[in-house]
Design a protein around this motif. Structure first.
Motif, PDB file in Angstrom:
ATOM      1  N   GLN A  33      -2.413   0.544 -24.800  1.00 31.79           N
ATOM      2  CA  GLN A  33      -3.368  -0.389 -24.189  1.00 31.79           C
ATOM      3  C   GLN A  33      -2.689  -1.679 -23.743  1.00 31.79           C
ATOM      4  OE1 GLN A  33      -6.332  -0.687 -27.233  1.00 31.79           O
ATOM      5  NE2 GLN A  33      -7.155   1.363 -26.835  1.00 31.79           N
ATOM      6  N   THR A  34      -1.715  -2.141 -24.541  1.00 31.81           N
ATOM      7  CA  THR A  34      -1.043  -3.395 -24.213  1.00 31.81           C
ATOM      8  C   THR A  34       0.087  -3.194 -23.199  1.00 31.81           C
ATOM      9  OG1 THR A  34       0.402  -3.130 -26.139  1.00 31.81           O
ATOM     10  CG2 THR A  34      -1.589  -4.471 -26.426  1.00 31.81           C
ATOM     11  N   SER A  35       0.638  -1.974 -23.164  1.00 34.20           N
ATOM     12  CA  SER A  35       1.743  -1.697 -22.246  1.00 34.20           C
ATOM     13  C   SER A  35       1.578  -0.284 -21.690  1.00 34.20           C
ATOM     14  CB  SER A  35       3.076  -1.837 -22.980  1.00 34.20           C
ATOM     15  OG  SER A  35       4.144  -1.553 -22.121  1.00 34.20           O
ATOM     16  N   PRO A  36       0.730  -0.127 -20.653  1.00 37.04           N
ATOM     17  CA  PRO A  36       0.350   1.223 -20.190  1.00 37.04           C
ATOM     18  C   PRO A  36       1.388   1.940 -19.330  1.00 37.04           C
ATOM     19  CG  PRO A  36      -0.785  -0.424 -18.905  1.00 37.04           C
ATOM     20  CD  PRO A  36       0.030  -1.180 -19.910  1.00 37.04           C
ATOM     21  N   ASP A  37       2.686   1.685 -19.564  1.00 38.72           N
ATOM     22  CA  ASP A  37       3.664   2.498 -18.829  1.00 38.72           C
ATOM     23  C   ASP A  37       3.954   3.756 -19.660  1.00 38.72           C
ATOM     24  OD1 ASP A  37       6.547   2.358 -20.164  1.00 38.72           O
ATOM     25  OD2 ASP A  37       5.554   0.410 -20.472  1.00 38.72           O
ATOM     26  N   SER A  38       4.645   4.692 -19.071  1.00 41.42           N
ATOM     27  CA  SER A  38       4.786   6.015 -19.680  1.00 41.42           C
ATOM     28  C   SER A  38       6.037   6.173 -20.551  1.00 41.42           C
ATOM     29  CB  SER A  38       4.819   7.093 -18.581  1.00 41.42           C
ATOM     30  OG  SER A  38       3.635   7.050 -17.837  1.00 41.42           O
ATOM     31  N   SER A  39       6.853   5.138 -20.674  1.00 40.57           N
ATOM     32  CA  SER A  39       8.149   5.308 -21.350  1.00 40.57           C
ATOM     33  C   SER A  39       8.006   5.707 -22.811  1.00 40.57           C
ATOM     34  CB  SER A  39       8.980   4.030 -21.223  1.00 40.57           C
ATOM     35  OG  SER A  39       8.297   2.935 -21.806  1.00 40.57           O
ATOM     36  N   LEU A  40       7.011   5.118 -23.511  1.00 44.14           N
ATOM     37  CA  LEU A  40       6.830   5.452 -24.927  1.00 44.14           C
ATOM     38  C   LEU A  40       6.411   6.916 -25.093  1.00 44.14           C
ATOM     39  CD1 LEU A  40       6.667   4.793 -27.943  1.00 44.14           C
ATOM     40  CD2 LEU A  40       4.379   3.823 -27.539  1.00 44.14           C
ATOM     41  N   LEU A  41       5.483   7.368 -24.262  1.00 45.75           N
ATOM     42  CA  LEU A  41       5.041   8.767 -24.343  1.00 45.75           C
ATOM     43  C   LEU A  41       6.169   9.738 -24.009  1.00 45.75           C
ATOM     44  CD1 LEU A  41       1.494   8.461 -22.758  1.00 45.75           C
ATOM     45  CD2 LEU A  41       2.011   9.212 -25.088  1.00 45.75           C
ATOM     46  N   VAL A  42       6.982   9.387 -23.023  1.00 47.75           N
ATOM     47  CA  VAL A  42       8.124  10.231 -22.680  1.00 47.75           C
ATOM     48  C   VAL A  42       9.097  10.299 -23.864  1.00 47.75           C
ATOM     49  CG1 VAL A  42      10.158  10.431 -21.194  1.00 47.75           C
ATOM     50  CG2 VAL A  42       7.937   9.832 -20.199  1.00 47.75           C
ATOM     51  N   ASP A  43       9.307   9.144 -24.510  1.00 43.62           N
ATOM     52  CA  ASP A  43      10.195   9.093 -25.678  1.00 43.62           C
ATOM     53  C   ASP A  43       9.649   9.989 -26.793  1.00 43.62           C
ATOM     54  OD1 ASP A  43      12.332   8.324 -27.261  1.00 43.62           O
ATOM     55  OD2 ASP A  43      11.362   6.474 -27.953  1.00 43.62           O
ATOM     56  N   ILE A  44       8.336   9.893 -27.066  1.00 45.76           N
ATOM     57  CA  ILE A  44       7.719  10.727 -28.103  1.00 45.76           C
ATOM     58  C   ILE A  44       7.829  12.204 -27.740  1.00 45.76           C
ATOM     59  CG2 ILE A  44       5.510  11.363 -29.168  1.00 45.76           C
ATOM     60  CD1 ILE A  44       4.789   8.369 -29.143  1.00 45.76           C
ATOM     61  N   LEU A  45       7.568  12.538 -26.486  1.00 46.85           N
ATOM     62  CA  LEU A  45       7.643  13.933 -26.050  1.00 46.85           C
ATOM     63  C   LEU A  45       9.044  14.504 -26.277  1.00 46.85           C
ATOM     64  CD1 LEU A  45       6.195  16.309 -24.613  1.00 46.85           C
ATOM     65  CD2 LEU A  45       7.026  15.361 -22.445  1.00 46.85           C
ATOM     66  N   HIS A  46      10.064  13.717 -25.963  1.00 43.92           N
ATOM     67  CA  HIS A  46      11.444  14.209 -26.097  1.00 43.92           C
ATOM     68  C   HIS A  46      11.936  14.190 -27.544  1.00 43.92           C
ATOM     69  CE1 HIS A  46      12.829  14.928 -21.928  1.00 43.92           C
ATOM     70  NE2 HIS A  46      11.761  14.192 -21.652  1.00 43.92           N
ATOM     71  N   LYS A  47      11.273  13.413 -28.393  1.00 48.67           N
ATOM     72  CA  LYS A  47      11.643  13.404 -29.812  1.00 48.67           C
ATOM     73  C   LYS A  47      10.864  14.464 -30.605  1.00 48.67           C
ATOM     74  CE  LYS A  47      13.504   8.884 -31.106  1.00 48.67           C
ATOM     75  NZ  LYS A  47      13.937   8.275 -29.852  1.00 48.67           N
ATOM     76  N   THR A  48       9.894  15.102 -29.955  1.00 47.15           N
ATOM     77  CA  THR A  48       9.047  16.081 -30.648  1.00 47.15           C
ATOM     78  C   THR A  48       9.168  17.450 -29.979  1.00 47.15           C
ATOM     79  OG1 THR A  48       7.130  15.309 -29.341  1.00 47.15           O
ATOM     80  CG2 THR A  48       7.431  14.333 -31.537  1.00 47.15           C
ATOM     81  N   ILE A  49       8.275  17.765 -29.084  1.00 45.55           N
ATOM     82  CA  ILE A  49       8.210  19.107 -28.502  1.00 45.55           C
ATOM     83  C   ILE A  49       9.478  19.475 -27.730  1.00 45.55           C
ATOM     84  CG2 ILE A  49       7.033  20.466 -26.714  1.00 45.55           C
ATOM     85  CD1 ILE A  49       4.413  19.427 -27.813  1.00 45.55           C
ATOM     86  N   LEU A  50      10.100  18.505 -27.066  1.00 41.80           N
ATOM     87  CA  LEU A  50      11.302  18.797 -26.271  1.00 41.80           C
ATOM     88  C   LEU A  50      12.593  18.493 -27.027  1.00 41.80           C
ATOM     89  CD1 LEU A  50      10.162  17.532 -22.730  1.00 41.80           C
ATOM     90  CD2 LEU A  50      10.014  19.835 -23.718  1.00 41.80           C
ATOM     91  N   HIS A  51      12.477  18.149 -28.300  1.00 39.98           N
ATOM     92  CA  HIS A  51      13.677  17.911 -29.115  1.00 39.98           C
ATOM     93  C   HIS A  51      14.431  19.235 -29.292  1.00 39.98           C
ATOM     94  CE1 HIS A  51      16.143  17.061 -32.687  1.00 39.98           C
ATOM     95  NE2 HIS A  51      16.004  15.785 -32.386  1.00 39.98           N
ATOM     96  N   PRO A  52      15.764  19.221 -29.265  1.00 40.40           N
ATOM     97  CA  PRO A  52      16.531  20.471 -29.397  1.00 40.40           C
ATOM     98  C   PRO A  52      16.173  21.289 -30.632  1.00 40.40           C
ATOM     99  CG  PRO A  52      17.982  18.682 -28.705  1.00 40.40           C
ATOM    100  CD  PRO A  52      16.644  18.066 -28.973  1.00 40.40           C
ATOM    101  N   LEU A  53      15.892  20.620 -31.762  1.00 38.20           N
ATOM    102  CA  LEU A  53      15.504  21.349 -32.974  1.00 38.20           C
ATOM    103  C   LEU A  53      14.201  22.109 -32.761  1.00 38.20           C
ATOM    104  CD1 LEU A  53      16.156  19.120 -36.139  1.00 38.20           C
ATOM    105  CD2 LEU A  53      16.902  21.485 -35.786  1.00 38.20           C
ATOM    106  N   CYS A  54      13.239  21.453 -32.098  1.00 41.27           N
ATOM    107  CA  CYS A  54      11.940  22.091 -31.857  1.00 41.27           C
ATOM    108  C   CYS A  54      12.070  23.224 -30.849  1.00 41.27           C
ATOM    109  CB  CYS A  54      10.933  21.053 -31.372  1.00 41.27           C
ATOM    110  SG  CYS A  54       9.325  21.766 -30.979  1.00 41.27           S
ATOM    111  N   VAL A  55      12.925  23.035 -29.857  1.00 39.58           N
ATOM    112  CA  VAL A  55      13.120  24.086 -28.856  1.00 39.58           C
ATOM    113  C   VAL A  55      13.699  25.340 -29.502  1.00 39.58           C
ATOM    114  CG1 VAL A  55      14.401  24.715 -26.772  1.00 39.58           C
ATOM    115  CG2 VAL A  55      13.364  22.443 -26.951  1.00 39.58           C
ATOM    116  N   LYS A  56      14.654  25.147 -30.436  1.00 36.50           N
ATOM    117  CA  LYS A  56      15.301  26.286 -31.086  1.00 36.50           C
ATOM    118  C   LYS A  56      14.472  26.842 -32.242  1.00 36.50           C
ATOM    119  CE  LYS A  56      19.873  27.775 -32.616  1.00 36.50           C
ATOM    120  NZ  LYS A  56      21.274  27.372 -32.860  1.00 36.50           N
TER     121      LYS A  56
END
Length: 338
Positions: A33-56
């Motif tokens: 709400q305070t910073s509605p750019d997408s960088s935080l969500l992209v960071d979360i996505l790559h640290k979770t579902i797209l993280h190499p451990l999760c992919v494997k």
């Protein structure tokens, strides 16, 4: 601006497939709400579902779908531009078939990881041993804080289940020998696979399975492995003093094995057999971690210990908080004096 380590807190919970309600969603909403750019969500996505451990080694398809759906909801509640990467990732997951098995990845303090293949159902194949219970996390955290109890010693774990506590101890506490034990064939099979999945090499004569090349995230671990690992089939009701003596443990541990009256009687009977060590060598140290679900069962355990003259004391609560399990005040560790 995101609070310190917000994406990392999402990561630790997600990789271990913790309950979605335990995630810091309110903090995420506030940041969006305070910073509605997408960088935080992209960071979360790559640290979770797209993280190499999760992919494997992914959590269940349903879990990933529910997590991503929630993440998209939070994104859509802001004025930010649509994030194609979120929707593309969800489309990929929707095309996957559900599996009865999933993976959970538990990050350790020094950067290592315990990866486990688990069964999606709590009870499967007639056993509760194919998932990890809270007392196993509690015991592993305490062990890391009290690593001198395990360092360069022979450890026997009773009711190892799918191996979380033992693998974590082997990666962090440097035992000389670690003996995983259980009785149910399905559990022993899954346990053996998880040990290998984490890059460890088992003593070949200790398991009936033909050794296979490790497929774990640390496949090279066998090159520097200093701990001797064994998987043993152990029936508490029929094990003999000689069989126990041959194992020669310095330390005996167990997690969540105090939940059924019949099992308690068999466990205490086996601990009583271990007291025969007094004759010719130092008696093992014994630590039992468990969740008190039923006070009557806990009191029965204490009564059975008292009946055979096994003294006990409660281990003070540890300060480590490494794994995001559902901490309950009735998870405790007893030290037994056999």
């Amino acid at each position: 601006m995101a609070g310190p380590g917000l994406a990392s807190r999402f990561q630790r919970r997600f990789l271990a497939a913790r309950q979605l309600r335990s995630f810091p969603w309110p903090e995420l909403e506030q940041n969006l709400q305070t910073s509605p750019d997408s960088s935080l969500l992209v960071d979360i996505l790559h640290k979770t579902i797209l993280h190499p451990l999760c992919v494997k080694y992914p959590p269940s398809t349903k879990y990933r779908r529910c997590f991503l759906t929630e993440l998209i909801k939070k994104h859509e509640s802001t004025a930010a531009e649509p994030l194609d990467e979120l929707y593309d990732t969800l489309a990929d997951i929707l095309n996957e078939e559900e599996s009865t098995h999933c993976y959970k990845n538990y990050l350790l303090p020094r950067g290592e990881c315990v990866t486990l293949s688990e069964n999606v159902a709590i009870i499967s194949g007639g056993t509760t041993g194919l998932v990890t219970w809270d007392a196993a996390f509690h015991l592993a955290e305490w062990a890391m804080e009290a690593s001198e109890v395990f360092s360069n010693r022979t450890v026997l774990e009773l009711g190892s289940g799918i191996g979380f506590t033992g693998i974590a101890i082997c990666k962090t506490c440097n035992p000389k020998t670690y003996i995983f034990s259980d009785y149910h064939p399905c559990v022993l099979k899954q346990l053996t696979e998880n040990i290998r999945l984490n890059g460890f090499v088992l003593e070949p004569e200790a398991t009936q399975r033909t050794p296979t090349e490790s497929q774990g995230q640390e496949a090279e671990a066998g090159n520097y492995q200093t701990t001797k690992l064994i998987v043993a089939e152990l029936d508490w009701g029929s094990v003999t003093e000689k069989q126990l003596l041959d194992l020669q443990p310095d330390v005996i541990i167990a997690a969540d094995v105090v939940y059924d009256p019949e099992i308690i009687v068999a466990l205490v009977g086996m601990l009583q057999k271990l007291s025969t060590f007094r004759a010719d060598r130092k008696v093992p140290e014994v630590y039992i971690a468990f969740t008190i679900r039923n006070p009557d069962t806990y009191h029965l355990f204490q009564a059975e210990l008292d009946k055979v003259g096994i003294r006990w004391q409660i281990i003070p609560a540890h300060s480590n908080s490494i794994f995001f399990y559902d901490m309950q005040p009735n998870v405790t560790i007893l030290q037994l004096f056999i």
